[in-house]
Each structure stands twice: as structure tokens, then as C-alpha cells.
Design an enzyme around this catalytic site. Sequence first.
Site, PDB file in Angstrom:
ATOM      1  CG  HIS A 112      -2.332   0.477   1.079  1.00 46.50           C
ATOM      2  ND1 HIS A 112      -2.495   2.020   1.419  1.00 46.50           N
ATOM      3  CD2 HIS A 112      -3.427   0.074   0.461  1.00 46.50           C
ATOM      4  CE1 HIS A 112      -3.938   2.368   0.972  1.00 46.50           C
ATOM      5  NE2 HIS A 112      -4.248   1.039   0.219  1.00 46.50           N
TER       6      HIS A 112
ATOM      7  CG  ASP B  38      -8.995   6.804   8.700  1.00 49.27           C
ATOM      8  OD1 ASP B  38      -9.191   6.746  10.032  1.00 49.27           O
ATOM      9  OD2 ASP B  38      -8.662   7.860   8.220  1.00 49.27           O
TER      10      ASP B  38
ATOM     11  CD  GLU C  18     -10.107  10.106  10.941  1.00 50.09           C
ATOM     12  OE1 GLU C  18     -10.316  10.475   9.542  1.00 50.09           O
ATOM     13  OE2 GLU C  18      -9.337   9.241  10.983  1.00 50.09           O
TER      14      GLU C  18
END
Length: 536
Positions: free
Chosen positions: A89, A150, A263
Site C-alpha cells: 500500500h 482508517d 477526524e
Amino acid sequence: MATKLLLTFAICRLIVTVGLTLEPTELLRLGLTVDPVDVVSASVDFGLMTKVEPLAVLRPSSAKDVAQLVKAAYESSHGFTVSARGHGHSINGQAQTGTGVVVQMSGVGSGGKPRVWGGDMYVDVWGGELWIDVLKSCLAYGLAPKSWTDYLYLSVGGTLSNAGISGQAFHHGPQISNVHELDVVTGKGELMTCSKEQNPELFHAVLGGLGQFGIITRARISLEPAPQRVRWIRVLYSNFSAFTKDQEYLISLHGNQKFDYVEGFVIVDEGLINNWRSSFFSPRNPVKISSLGSNNNGGVLYCLEITKNYHESTVETIDQEIEALLKKLNFIPTSVFTTDLPYVDFLDRVHKAELKLRSKGMWEVPHPWLNLFVPKSKIADFDRGVFKGILGNKTSGPILIYPMNKNKWDDKSSVVTPDEDVFYLVAFLRSALDNGEETQSLEYLTNQNRRILKFCDEDGLKVKQYLPHYKTQSEWKEHYGSKWDRFQRMKMKFDPRHILASGQNIFTPTFLSSSNMMVMDTPIPIKQKAREAIDF
């Protein structure tokens, strides 16, 4: 049989190319492969902006396999690099190498299952384990890690090599602040256990160390009792000052009288409010930015995203607790959107968005992401110059923004943050699309990232990149500032040949000729040797 013979022949060529001291059968036993499918898979990442094929790929079954390979690299007469790869990633080829071996840490058969120690409130996990699997293992004991990212389909070693942040970081700190102990394979091939008490220099260097000092093969993660459900709330603001004031107030709270997750995101494109993670907004009754007062604010809205965890036994009091907290905030009164869901569904929320994007062919596209830590004192300047300036009204992806408390970060780690008590993450999580729209093209978004960085530099905002990417060592020195000398000293101590994580472009492997020393470039002779090694 023919396939195995071809594989053995290719590995023999690899041995000759890089001067390995191991026998071909030993490399095969370790799980080393030059299979084109594995090599091609390891040559790309989530960013899809670089492609670098390794000489070979290792699929280890244990930390000893990793240690044996790295030791072979360290002792190799010609030299080769080793890069650990989790779920792939990274954005800019950080886990790639064209002059060595990629260690595929994530995948079936690697490292064993997480081991939960319920009485001691921690879990031991393989470095390539995905956080979603760590969560599932811990929930079986009614426990869960304290701090998250997340997106849960990331490897433990990958996030701990950066920091690992989400909306819980204001209270629990990043994931690297919730680690008791590590097993690490250094650049010398030594398998070492480290913690704050045992080998503390290695422990602090590896956490947030971008893979420069060792490969994490085991992490001992702190746990807490897992809540059962989550009340997930979004409220909107048209005034940036009110938005940041409320965010900063919320992260200053302690004890039970606080939200568990804080957030936010910026909305400059009306499509995002109705489409991105859109469980809050009905397609039949879409929210219009213009109806919420954004026209008087440069067409920009700000969304505060907060949650309160609870158990079913406390459901009767959760409404009163939330109402008391919301009364102290200054959002647009008509803009409260609430949903209630199981804890695991909230933590895994982004994966559902991933599945939607995959179904539309919009996941495996270039991702020119830019993540910045912005000092609290400069966040209003950033709003004026970027959100209301450089971006225009198209973003090609979500823009996260939320504050964190510096005292929850251990300054002994390798991570660099702004020198203020409170700083913000601003994350531009864009996807480049080849659909004919200039503002969604890779070239446009990449140039926009450069404009944002140039603005921050020229206006003295003193931002720091999170998941940093630089092309020269002088840029890295500037990034690390006062930490650079220690960073360089730890590199010489734990990876003196500079063979680990060369895709970060921080240090040039010592076996590469100084005459070819562009930090990010692979010398042509090495590339030719790489081709020869796998050409059979």
C-alpha cells in the site's frame, strides 16, 4: 520437475550475479522465487506511479528465513538490497527494489496467527499480519488494539514503520506509541528483540523508521476492552475557524467525557459529500453545499467526524453524553447526521468503500497522495492558500483534516512532527483517472501537489510530510532536521551497507559505485545484471 529445474537454474544465476554464499537448494527452502507472477506483483504498489522489478521475491515462513536472507545480503561479495513488502500500500515505490530481493511479508503461510495474551492485555503478531486479522483475533477475547489506521488492510510492520494514525491518535497516540516490544531483523541479518528496556536504540529507531534499520517480524501491541457499538456522527461547518476551534477543544478532553474518535474532512466538490463513504447521505435527498452557506466561504465546507463507543448495557446514557458534548460545539445546526453500527463495522468502514470503487474500476488507478503535518499556528494560512486557493472546486478524492496532541508521540521515535503542542494531519487522498478530465489526470494532480508544497515552503508554514517522499538526501536531511544526525548514526549501526528499504531513496547502498550515485536511480550495470539473472 521442469519448472523446478528452471527455477533452480534462475536462482543459480542470481547467486552468481550478487555473490551469494547460500546453495540454490537452501534458497528454495527459504521460499525465494523468481516466478514472473511474484516478481511482477512485487514491482508495483498502491500508488501505481512506479514499477521496479526485483531480482527475486522471498515468501518467508518465519523470522529466521528473513534473517538468513538479510545476512546473505550483508555478507554478499557483490551486494544486493532487501525490501520488506506488506500489503503493497505504499505510494511512491518505497517497498520496491531493482537491485535485490523483495520480502513478501503478508500472505498465507507467513509467520503464524496472532497470539492474544488476555491477562496481560497485549497481542503478539507477525510483522506481515494485516490489521483486520489482528482485530478479528483480538475480538475473540473481547479485546482490541487502542490505535488504528482508517484502512485495516495494511500490514503491522508497514504502519509501525511510518506511525499509524487515525481519529484515536489524539488520545492514544499513533500506533507506534502502543507497542511494547518488537522482534527485528537488522541490516546485518541479526534477529533482535527490542523494547524501551531492551535494545532501546533499535526499538526507537525502527518505530517510524521507514524500514531503514530493520524488518519488523513481530510486534507486541497494547490492547483494551473492545466496545460493542459506535455512535458515528458528522456535523458541518462553513467557518474554518469555528471548525478548527471545535476540533482542538475536543482533543483537549480527557476521561469518559470525550469522543473516542475525532477526524474531519474538507468538501470543495459537491460530489464528495454525497458519494464518499456516503452512508450518511441519502441519494434520493442529496445534501447541497450551496444550501449550507458555503457560497459565503469560497465554496468550501468542513465536516467534523466524531464517534462515541459504548456497550449495549450503557445504551440508555449514550444519548445524554453525546448531547452534552455537542452542545459545546458551533456547527451548522441543521447539519447533524448520525448512524449507529457495530464497532468492527466502523473500524472496517473504508474497506466497504474500496469494494465499491473496485466494482467501478476506480481502485487500481494511480494514487498521487500527499500527507502533511501542519502546525496549529499555520492551519488557517493553509486553509486560505490551499483549500480556498490552489484546489479550486475539484479534488479527485477525499481531503482529511484533524488535529493531534504532540505529547502522545514519543520524540525518541524516528518520526518527525512539527514543533508545536498541536498539529494537524492534512491528507489529500486522490485518485488519478484517465477519463479526459484534465483536473483528474495524474499530471494535473502531481503538479498540484508540487504547488501545495511550494506554497508551504514559500510561506514558511513549516509542514512535515507524513509518509514522506523525497528524491535527494539533502531533502531528507532538511526533513529530519535535528534528528538527522541520530538517524544517520543508527543507519550506520544497524544497516551499515545500506541494503534495507532502498526504495525510500534515503541512503545509497554501499555496493553501488559513487559514480552512479543518483539517490533514486538504479545504475545501468546493476539493471543489466538483474535482467540476466532472471532471463532463462
